[in-house]
Motif scaffolding. Structure first.
Motif, short mmCIF file in Angstrom:
data_model
loop_
_atom_site.label_atom_id
_atom_site.label_comp_id
_atom_site.label_asym_id
_atom_site.label_seq_id
_atom_site.Cartn_x
_atom_site.Cartn_y
_atom_site.Cartn_z
N LEU B 468 4.03 -2.25 0.84
CA LEU B 468 2.88 -3.23 2.24
C LEU B 468 2.71 -4.25 1.22
CD1 LEU B 468 2.06 -3.38 5.10
CD2 LEU B 468 0.83 -1.66 4.79
N VAL B 469 0.93 -2.92 0.65
CA VAL B 469 0.36 -3.84 -0.19
C VAL B 469 0.85 -4.98 -1.20
CG1 VAL B 469 -0.99 -3.23 -2.45
CG2 VAL B 469 -1.10 -1.50 -0.44
N ARG B 470 1.79 -4.72 -1.43
CA ARG B 470 2.82 -5.53 -2.42
C ARG B 470 2.86 -6.77 -1.65
NH1 ARG B 470 7.88 -3.05 -4.74
NH2 ARG B 470 6.28 -1.36 -5.19
N ALA B 471 3.77 -6.68 -0.60
CA ALA B 471 3.96 -7.66 0.26
C ALA B 471 3.20 -8.47 0.75
CB ALA B 471 4.97 -6.77 1.45
N LEU B 472 1.83 -7.96 1.06
CA LEU B 472 0.65 -8.53 1.63
C LEU B 472 -0.42 -9.35 0.41
CD1 LEU B 472 -0.80 -6.44 4.14
CD2 LEU B 472 0.04 -8.55 4.37
N ARG B 473 0.04 -8.77 -1.03
CA ARG B 473 -0.87 -9.38 -1.82
C ARG B 473 -0.15 -11.22 -2.38
NH1 ARG B 473 -0.68 -4.70 -5.99
NH2 ARG B 473 -2.81 -3.75 -5.12
N SER B 474 1.24 -10.96 -2.52
CA SER B 474 2.14 -12.23 -2.81
C SER B 474 2.77 -13.07 -1.61
CB SER B 474 3.13 -12.26 -3.28
OG SER B 474 4.15 -11.23 -2.82
N ALA B 475 1.64 -13.08 -0.08
CA ALA B 475 2.24 -13.53 1.15
C ALA B 475 1.64 -15.05 1.36
CB ALA B 475 1.74 -12.08 2.04
N ARG B 476 1.69 -15.55 1.97
CA ARG B 476 0.43 -16.81 2.06
C ARG B 476 0.84 -16.57 3.58
NH1 ARG B 476 -0.22 -17.16 -2.38
NH2 ARG B 476 -2.58 -17.63 -1.52
N ARG B 477 1.93 -16.67 4.29
CA ARG B 477 1.50 -16.41 5.89
C ARG B 477 1.79 -15.36 6.35
NH1 ARG B 477 3.04 -20.73 8.89
NH2 ARG B 477 2.13 -22.73 8.51
N VAL B 478 1.21 -14.76 6.90
CA VAL B 478 1.39 -13.10 7.73
C VAL B 478 1.16 -13.01 9.25
CG1 VAL B 478 0.40 -10.43 7.60
CG2 VAL B 478 0.15 -12.01 5.41
N VAL B 479 1.73 -12.76 9.83
CA VAL B 479 1.88 -11.77 10.92
C VAL B 479 2.12 -10.76 11.79
CG1 VAL B 479 2.77 -12.38 13.38
CG2 VAL B 479 2.89 -14.33 11.39
N ALA B 480 0.96 -10.19 12.07
CA ALA B 480 1.08 -8.19 12.30
C ALA B 480 1.82 -8.63 13.63
CB ALA B 480 -0.28 -7.79 11.62
N ILE B 481 2.40 -7.32 14.15
CA ILE B 481 2.40 -7.61 15.44
C ILE B 481 1.56 -6.20 16.19
CG2 ILE B 481 4.50 -7.44 17.49
CD1 ILE B 481 5.47 -10.10 15.40
N TRP B 482 1.07 -5.81 17.03
CA TRP B 482 0.60 -3.96 16.71
C TRP B 482 0.49 -4.24 18.05
CZ3 TRP B 482 -5.50 -3.75 17.78
CH2 TRP B 482 -5.93 -2.42 18.18
N GLY B 483 0.54 -2.78 18.36
CA GLY B 483 1.06 -2.10 19.73
C GLY B 483 -0.02 -1.98 20.77
N GLY B 484 -1.35 -2.28 20.21
CA GLY B 484 -2.54 -2.62 20.55
C GLY B 484 -3.41 -0.71 21.08
N THR B 485 -2.52 0.12 21.13
CA THR B 485 -3.32 1.07 21.50
C THR B 485 -3.99 2.46 21.12
OG1 THR B 485 -0.79 2.17 20.45
CG2 THR B 485 -0.23 1.78 22.57
N ASP B 486 -3.85 1.79 19.65
CA ASP B 486 -5.27 1.96 19.47
C ASP B 486 -6.13 1.92 18.55
OD1 ASP B 486 -7.24 4.10 17.94
OD2 ASP B 486 -5.41 5.78 17.33
N ALA B 487 -7.45 1.91 19.19
CA ALA B 487 -8.56 0.88 18.86
C ALA B 487 -9.11 1.47 17.17
CB ALA B 487 -9.67 1.03 20.09
#
Lengths: 169, 821
Positions: B468-487
């Motif tokens: 995850l960290v490696r993917a995020l470090r090099s990413a320019r455009r990130v989309v996170a999809i979250w279920g919203g069940t836990d604040a």
């Protein structure tokens, strides 16, 4: 004046000896032409299956919007018509119908036929809407189910069945 | 270099963008090139040869679909040669086509019919009998295949491979025996199978639900918006004699891209179900008596008035609203806050805590351009299926797709699944955030904790975190999809995204949250929340009402004296079955407004029949904040009324008119939405805990004492969403009840071996005094240490084991035969 009277009486006298045009209608019915277009019927094949397959082409051909067809899938055990589809509801509003015969012409199976029956008068509007009970002919016709057009319908076939079975049977 | 080229088609100069196919370029000039296999959403293959055109300089005619425009190209589409070739192609296609148009469902909207009339030969020269293949083959849940009619254009198999990325549908056999099929033993049960019906240019693939229901010219078409999930796909409703006959897609490239899922396409027959409540029902002892609307509304008004008089307005609670239009949701909160005067109103009925988030607003088309898609405790295929097609395409294009959570998403596209237990998810994300912020971490991986990993041996969190960290470090455009069940997970996700933002400023980061109901976001924006007023305005400090959990607890403790549920079958949807049961049996006065007599409605004192979605007009807000309008497509029917009408009538019965005119509410809602709109999209709310989020609602959900059984083993129960699960809409739909998931407990093979469970064995899951027995299934897809159960399934209600979240520890025990009886 006398001359005119004699002329008139002469015509009457002459007509008296001609062939009568008047029919005693309810007791004697007029000879109808071979292609007279009267009340519709839905015919059956010689094996008793309905010829109508519920394709709705008569409905769309009808210029008076008098026909309503609701198709459905045949019950494989007890089919109404050859093939997959039949008309479970078929209604013609005889008050709307103009007896043009376009429906008969549109019918791809020659199921719909305009008979020579013309005595359709009745007392209510509702009774002029003819359903399957009055349209489908109870008797069979000499027509045979055409070969190679309607494969027998045995219900939905499973995707992966033994295909060899058919040829073996 | 310009991006357009100029070419000549039939003597006319046409400007077209570079790289465009000839078929589209000709269409720009209004020249039609007939096609069968070509579809602009699929890659060209050139198998049908219908689109042959002459291009100057080419020796032979070329297929227009696979030819790209070029500068100075001279194309002829209407020469004698081309006309002759088209006739030849059609004659070949019709060689073995059965021409059973009168019984074919496609008749009237069939490209093969149309093209034959336009370009084909008038007669056939065939004198030998046609090939016989099978008709009416059961291809899958919703589709009938007619092998004879198929012209092998492969649109369906290409859709399945390119768009759905599943590859179930293939062409089998060779030459004249070729046919569309699936691998042996499989059926075509994709969530997107219905799209192939619309793609098929002949009547080979037809719908089971629409089979022999009518002709295209019989149907009256009404544009609408799908209300099955928060994506809000644009649909067309086709009615025949006032009855909904089928649902088609109405392409909106920004939302659905022309596709629909099978829930949206085929789950419509409940609208005309005979089981619908058609008359207000009043409880008399143990039975319901049908009454008039006046009587029902008077009863509710007098009971509510006496509750308010004896216990104050705060003894009344209102739950539901995620299925309503914005206008109805606004009226609903007015009914609660103005007509009754209670602050207790909440739209959340399935345990979701966060529905929208202003922090990192996401759009559906962000997924198209994303390099990294992170799924946090969410199953997009089940919760936002048509948006999932974008995710699959992104992953196939090369974007990194990472799924975090207790249940694997089951993709057939390249992806990384990182099993993280819900309890450890926040910590996992926070650690990832600090790693991203540090910008190094190669040497630190050894220090990573494995709190996120499930207990016992299993895939550890370390590798996943690194990925995850490696993917995020090099990413320019990130989309996170979250279920919203836990604040808490939301706050950790925010920290992670903040860390990403800090490492580079040209980054585009966005978050999408699929709401638990179709218009959850709209209901939230309209103030159907205990802590927020319309327009996301926080309520005054200390004035916040109880949320759903709080209301249920208050009802269970006897503090709430009346409960009003709207389109909410809490017994099925709320992840704490015991609390719901206690609350509903304790509360002295319960009103349920729904389409069907659900298990919740059966406990009500008054049941009000609501009208289905097609009878409503109003606006919906989808998961990205897009406002879409629908018009009334059919009458409410029988004696039912739309939800908005019911609220207005009830407010009047309470002696309070909510609006001066019928347009007033609509105008106010429009005004509210405009205020919230930024760049054409409604903004989300602040995350709980952020400034401006309003007073937090009292926390709910207490851990229960667990009578641990000596012979059982502790596993984490994970209740996963299922697209076909839940809701009265699926249960009372004749086409849909068959595909509804059955309740079952799914184990990892290792856990099953340890417990001695074989597939099909009855297994008892217990938590505290509650126990549920389910048949077992074994799947390597399940994370070790967890037992998966589908939500909203047919069978015993598993939410009896849950305590406010969709996961809880349970004791698992194999039931021995004597016990089962």
């Amino acid at each position: 004046m006398l001359r005119a009277l004699a002329k008139g009486m002469g015509t009457t006298l002459r007509m008296l000896f001609r062939k009568k045009q008047t029919l005693k209608y309810p007791f004697v019915k007029k000879e109808r032409a071979q292609r007279f277009r009267g009340r519709h019927e839905l015919r059956r094949y010689e094996n008793g299956l309905e010829m109508c397959i519920g394709c709705e082409l008569c409905q769309v051909a009808c210029p008076a919007a008098a026909i309503t067809v609701m198709p459905a899938q045949n019950d494989p055990e007890n089919p109404n018509s050859p093939g997959e589809r039949y008309a479970y509801k078929y209604e013609i509003d005889m008050l709307r119908c103009i007896f043009c015969g376009l429906c008969e012409e549109a019918c791809p199976t020659e199921a719909l036929h305009l008979t020579r029956e013309f005595e359709l008068a009745d007392f209510t509007r509702e009774s002029h809407i003819y359903g399957r009970d009055r349209l489908v002919n109870r008797h069979t016709s000499p027509f045979r189910v055409p070969e190679n057009v309607y494969p027998p319908f045995h219900g939905l076939r499973p995707m992966h069945e033994d295909r060899g079975e058919e040829t073996r049977a | 270099m310009s991006d357009t080229v100029t070419l000549t088609i039939n003597g006319r100069a046409v400007q077209a963008p570079k790289g465009m196919g000839l078929v589209e370029a000709a269409a720009l000039a209004g020249i039609e090139i007939p096609v069968f296999c070509h579809h602009r959403k699929l890659k060209p293959v050139g198998v049908c040869r219908m689109c042959l055109v002459e291009v100057e300089g080419q020796r032979k005619p070329v297929p227009a679909c696979t030819t790209q425009v070029a500068d100075g190209m001279v194309v002829r589409t209407e020469s004698d040669l081309i006309r002759h070739l088209r006739q030849g192609v059609l004659e070949f296609l019709l060689l073995n086509h059965p021409l059973d148009c009168p019984v074919c469902d496609k008749g009237g909207e069939c490209p093969l019919q149309d093209n034959t009339f336009k370009y084909g030969p008038a007669t056939s020269r065939l004198s030998v009998p046609k090939m016989k293949k099978r008709k009416a083959v059961d291809l899958g849940n919703f589709i009938v295949l007619d092998e004879e009619r198929c012209i092998l254009c492969r649109r369906c198999t290409r859709f399945d491979a390119e768009v759905a990325c599943e590859g179930t549908l293939v062409v089998g056999q060779r030459a004249h025996e070729a046919l569309i099929t699936t691998a042996d033993g499989e059926t075509y049960d994709s969530y997107f199978s219905g799209n192939v019906i619309e793609l098929c240019p002949v009547g080979a693939l037809t719908s089971k639900a629409y089979r022999f229901k009518g002709r295209p010219w019989d149907l009256s078409r009404v544009p609408s918006v799908c209300t099955a999930c928060p994506v809000g796909c644009n649909i067309e409703l086709d009615f025949r004699f006032g009855e909904l006959a089928r649902v088609l897609s109405r392409e909106n490239p920004e939302v659905d891209n022309g596709w629909l899922c099978d829930r949206g396409r085929f789950n419509y027959r409940y609208v005309h179900s005979a089981d619908r409540v058609t008359q207000p029902l009043l409880r008399r002892g143990d039975t319901f008596v049908p009454v008039s609307w006046t009587e029902a509304l008077m009863e509710i008004a007098s009971r509510l008035r006496s509750v308010v008089r004896d216990h104050g307005p705060e003894a009344v609670g209102f739950i539901g609203g995620g299925r309503l239009t914005n206008e109805e949701a606004y009226t609903f909160q007015k009914l609660a806050r103005e007509a009754v005067g209670t602050p207790h109103i909440d739209h959340r009925v399935a345990g979701q805590k966060v529905t929208s988030w202003a922090g990192y607003p996401g759009r559906l088309d962000d997924i198209d351009g994303a390099d990294v898609v992170v799924l946090v405790d969410v199953l997009p295929a089940e919760q936002m299926p048509v948006a999932d097609l974008r995710i699959r395409r992104a992953a196939q294009r090369g974007a990194a797709l990472l799924a975090l959570g207790p249940a694997a998403p089951g993709y057939r596209v390249p992806h990384t699944f990182i099993p993280v237990m819900p309890a450890g998810l926040a910590r996992f994300l926070e650690e990832a955030a600090s790693l991203v912020a540090e910008g190094e971490g190669q040497g630190r991986t050894g220090e990573l904790s494995t709190t996120g990993a499930p207990a016992g041996p299993g895939p550890a969190g370390v590798d996943g975190q690194e990925a995850l960290v490696r993917a995020l470090r090099s990413a320019r455009r990130v989309v996170a999809i979250w279920g919203g069940t836990d604040a808490a997970v939301g706050r950790a996700l925010e920290r992670l995204l903040n860390a990403c933002r800090r490492t580079g400023d040209d980054r585009r980061l966005s978050v999408l949250i699929p709401g638990e109901q179709a218009n959850s976001r709209g209901a939230e924006a309209m103030g159907v929340r205990p802590d927020r007023l319309p327009g996301h305005r926080p309520v005054e400090a200390g004035a916040a009402g109880l949320d759903t959990a709080g209301m249920l607890q208050a009802a269970a403790q006897g503090r709430l004296h009346a409960l009003y549920l709207v389109g909410a079958n809490l017994q099925e949807t709320y992840p704490d079955g015991r609390l719901v049961r206690e609350a509903l049996s304790r509360v002295p006065f319960l009103v349920v407004q729904d389409l069907f007599l659900t298990e919740t409605a059966r406990q009500a004192d008054v049941v009000l029949p609501a009208a289905p979605f097609a009878a409503k007009s109003g606006t919906y807000v989808n998961l990205e904040g897009r406002v879409q309008e629908v018009q009334e497509a059919q009458a409410a029917g029988e004696n039912s009324r739309t939800d908005g009408d019911i609220f207005r009538a009830l407010a009047e019965a309470l002696g309070r008119r909510l609006d001066r005119s019928s347009h007033e509410i609509r105008w106010e809602v429009q005004h509210l939405l405009e205020e919230l709109t930024v760049d054409g999209f409604v903004t989300g709310a602040a995350l709980p805990g952020e400034a401006g989020a309003g007073a937090p609602a009292p926390a709910a959900g207490t851990a229960r004492g667990d009578g641990n059984r000596a012979d059982g083993r502790r596993l984490e129960l994970v209740a996963v969403s299922r697209l076909y699960g839940g809701g009265g809409t699926a249960r009372f739909d004749p086409a849909f009840s068959a595909v509804r998931p059955r309740a079952e407990a799914i184990f990892h093979p290792d856990d099953a071996a340890e417990l001695g469970i074989a597939a099909g064995d009855p297994v008892e899951l217990s938590s505290g005094p509650e126990a549920v027995t389910l048949p077992a299934r074994i799947s390597p897809q399940v994370v070790k240490g967890t037992v998966q159960v589908p939500r909203g399934a047919e069978g015993p209600a598993v939410n009896m084991l849950l305590t406010g979240g969709w996961h809880a520890p349970v004791t698992v025990r194999r039931r021995v035969l004597e016990e089962v009886g």
